[in-house]
Design an enzyme around this catalytic site. Sequence first.
Site, mmCIF file in Angstrom:
data_model
loop_
_atom_site.group_PDB
_atom_site.id
_atom_site.type_symbol
_atom_site.label_atom_id
_atom_site.label_comp_id
_atom_site.label_asym_id
_atom_site.label_seq_id
_atom_site.Cartn_x
_atom_site.Cartn_y
_atom_site.Cartn_z
ATOM 1 N N ARG A 98 -1.167 18.688 1.267
ATOM 2 C CA ARG A 98 -0.271 17.591 0.934
ATOM 3 C C ARG A 98 -0.533 17.070 -0.484
ATOM 4 N NH1 ARG A 98 1.047 11.877 3.750
ATOM 5 N NH2 ARG A 98 -0.261 12.511 5.465
ATOM 6 N N SER A 113 -26.545 -18.268 13.347
ATOM 7 C CA SER A 113 -25.500 -18.929 12.551
ATOM 8 C C SER A 113 -25.058 -18.032 11.391
ATOM 9 C CB SER A 113 -26.002 -20.276 12.034
ATOM 10 O OG SER A 113 -27.223 -20.123 11.320
ATOM 11 N N ASP A 151 0.845 -1.192 0.000
ATOM 12 C CA ASP A 151 0.000 0.000 0.000
ATOM 13 C C ASP A 151 0.881 1.242 0.000
ATOM 14 O OD1 ASP A 151 -1.955 1.910 0.430
ATOM 15 O OD2 ASP A 151 -2.221 1.423 2.549
ATOM 16 N N LEU A 157 -25.384 -14.672 11.286
ATOM 17 C CA LEU A 157 -24.694 -13.509 11.853
ATOM 18 C C LEU A 157 -23.248 -13.850 12.173
ATOM 19 C CD1 LEU A 157 -27.397 -12.051 14.304
ATOM 20 C CD2 LEU A 157 -27.023 -11.518 11.897
#
Lengths: 554, 460
Positions: free
Chosen positions: A212, A427, A147, A429
């Site tokens: 910036r 289940s 990155d 979730l």
Amino acid sequence: MDTLLTADIMANSPRVRRRSSVYVDAIHDLPEKEVMAPAQLYSTESGRLFHSGRIVIATVGLPARGKTHISVALARYLRWLGVKTHVFHLGDYRRATMGPGTDVPKDYFHINASPSSVLLRNKILKKCREDIFHFLDHENGQVAIYDAVNAISEGRRALAKEFAKHQVQTLFIESHCTDERIIEDNVRNVKISSPDYKGWSDELAVKDYLARLSARIPHFETMEEQDLHWVKLINAGERVVVNNCAFGYLSQRIVFYLLNLHTKPRQTYFARAGTTKHEDSYKADAALSEEGKDYARKLTERLIKHREQERQALIDRGGPENALVPMTVWTSTRRRTIETGQYFAKNGYAVIPRSQMSQMNPGVCEKMSEKRIRTEYPDEVIKHEADPYHHRYPRAESYHDLAVRLEPIILELEREQNDVLIIAHESVLRVLYGYLMACNAADIPKIEFPRDEIIEIIPASYNNEAKRIHISDVPENIIPGSPENISIPVPPSVPPSVPQSGAITPLPLPSGAGTPVSGSQSPAVPEPGSRPAGTPFTVPQPLNLKDTHIDPSS
Amino acid sequence: MTRTPTGDLIRPNRKTNGVGVQAEDTRICVVMVGLPARGKSLIAQKVTRYLHWLSIPSKIFNVGQYRRSETPAPSASFFATSNPEGERLRRAAAEAAVNDMIKWFQRGAGLIAILDATNSTKERRRWIQNRCAAEGIQTMFVESKCDDPDLIMSNIREVKATSPDYKGQDPEVAAQDFLARIQNYEKVYETIDEDELDLTYVKLIDVGQRVIINQIKDYLQSRVVYYLMNLHIKPRSIWLSRHGESTFNLEGKIGGDADISERGEAYARSLPDLVRRCGDGRKLTVWTSTLKRTIQTARFLTFEKLEWKALDELDSGVCDGLTYADIEEQYPEDFKARDEDKYNYRYLGGESYRDVVIRLEPIIMELERSENILIVTHQAILRCIYAYFMNVAQEKSPWMEVPLHTLIKLTPKAYSTHEERLKADIPAVSTWRGKGSSAKHAEPTDEERNSMGKNVGSGH
């Protein structure tokens, strides 16, 4: 992970932390070895999937174009698929090298920087690159996400060439914006969570950021290189240009994911469905009981109130009148979840039933007590206890089956621009939460969703935050219940320990209650809040999460 | 994405299709765009075949076929823009195709229609967009743009000279006429550009060298794009073989991870020669499963080899290691249930054919991307892969006979997939069992063979 970071970087990179708890987004933890990822379809000896070689994904773009968000989101998805992925934020290395409170020289990003700045730049780049190679060569890594700004064409060519020497393919992902509003939104979002601005005032941070953009990085060349592999996302994915990317299944899959990604911040809420008249039957698809309807009303009121508070807070901080994005409610096609959503519908929210969000099929275990399952399927119980995530009872689905079935929902969730409330079975979730918080597969069946809490996932570019919103006056007896679940060894949720002051409770203790100890003496129904003696906590004490966006470095 | 109106809460609990594609709210018209000989029909057919395989109902509406019913064998001048009669007829054909397509959607017959025509002007594309929008149908334009003259000419020779328009004509004359026809289209052709930024489109430039994707609206569209990006049009073949006869095959047992038998070993030794005989010396890559019997079968081949977990045999759960007779005895209800709906039946603790298709999807994507591949795998897996290439219906694919010690060569062509079977002269047991038959492996009768083999021979 210790091999990856030198001591000084370690000390200054609070983001890279050990996997500690399911309540912390683990996306920056190093992937563990030899563990199957939630939706991984197969494993290989080398640890590399899809017969793709090793890939470095390098981001390209000026600050505030959502590069970090894209890096982290992509890592989340690739890991979910079982691809060993790690994100290397060059900014972390910059901060770690400079130390707290010290900024890089003004000409750091300039082409004609002073020799000392060039030296510093090279030192930081070298360290980051060494770590990338270490991850790929010695940690079984398959995809390293680098990155960084990568502003100049010449530099990108050199990068691709260097990685090619190590038999690593380089795929560039540029985030390009022609729409000023997207940039401004991103600045607003990035300044909140980026450690660059820890301790700055909002106004100064925005000013500095915009300065910036033009001063610090005056040179930027958008990607046009015919011979390099690249994907250009224009205006957060409105338009995508893909160049020369047909070099592997994985690269195409990444493009597929990027087609569904956007960088606008939005919230996801999780809530359980209400209780029904025939709690124990899966096939009956029962309607809500009176108690269930009462719960649905309280859930609706609580969430609407919470959102109103959020909105007011944003306005107080100078946000616009319509500070919140609209909310959509997703339910499964099971009656109980649709009926739980109906009070939202009455309040004007769109409620969309989605068939893939149906709960895990309990198979032969439907309507069976734990005792009966233990008697009739002793071998299956042993297998289940060894691997509760992947094991399936006869005719039943495993969590893994559920995760694979939910993949389209995950992509749709990435695609959604509105806030989303998901009302579903525990289940479902668990699996969706596991994706958003980068949980270990083994932890997913243990995550608890008591009925008196709404879980809110707040996205930030570095990592997601989870927070719980307490619903008061929910009858004690319906809080933990998940009786339609496969009753062993996945425990029903236990009620939270002691509600704290204010609406937000701390996360409940991750209790082992209900998890049968090997042998067969565990109580069939755990006492609320109890924990079988001698069962150690598998997860350490969770964090106390505050009512605001949290700086993860604090 | 069409939103369910608030209040319309309880809707029929539709089954998800195999891959769980969220398709129920979405109707999409995929509109092909491009000059002739750019592989539009090829793309259209592949997309429908892929969607069928994933249980998403879809259909091609080919404007050329509507036009042909009026003008069976037109010359190039018919396609000249200065020919008003030709222009009128082509317009009428487009309208007829769009009308039929809309009726097809209204009947609820499917989710994705593909409008296969040149659609070469902005005006025509806008007209289609408006017609579909009025019916609540999303449009997605797929342009295939290619300026490489060699690629175009080879496409013309291979495909167009055999097109129904040129039936019975000298292929060279046909090719020349076709070039003239393309030139007529080129005069009015407008590529999709900045004027059409509001449209959802995918522009495939030089067979995927560069792809531009604009305004993708939902998951299903992104999925189609994903598939398109994996396609290529280079000529190639795919070879399929089961592993050599295994010791489990001899005992009539299913599943397991057994070694190959002596006869299986003989097949493994003969495989390189068998491949040479129908492989015309091409360099192949060999894919096997991770189970011993496929690795052993492939071990004398000198090509690069890859082992795929996804190519492992259908997991028969509790029945692993049993014979059909054992299963009938120990799990009589399951034995019957499997016969009734073999595609959807999931073994206790194991997999169904539908499950296998889901796990094979990455394999199919990789196969689309690759060139010459030899796959050594197992009966159920081979049936699913074969079904994809040969467009075999779900009710039929689990019952197909795929004999041991036989090499199948599939060569994808523009309008169908060409199949050759090469039998090694090495005897093996049969592992085929007919629907509703007794619990043992058998040789199919000629009649049974006819009903499974012959009507699936084309990629259509």
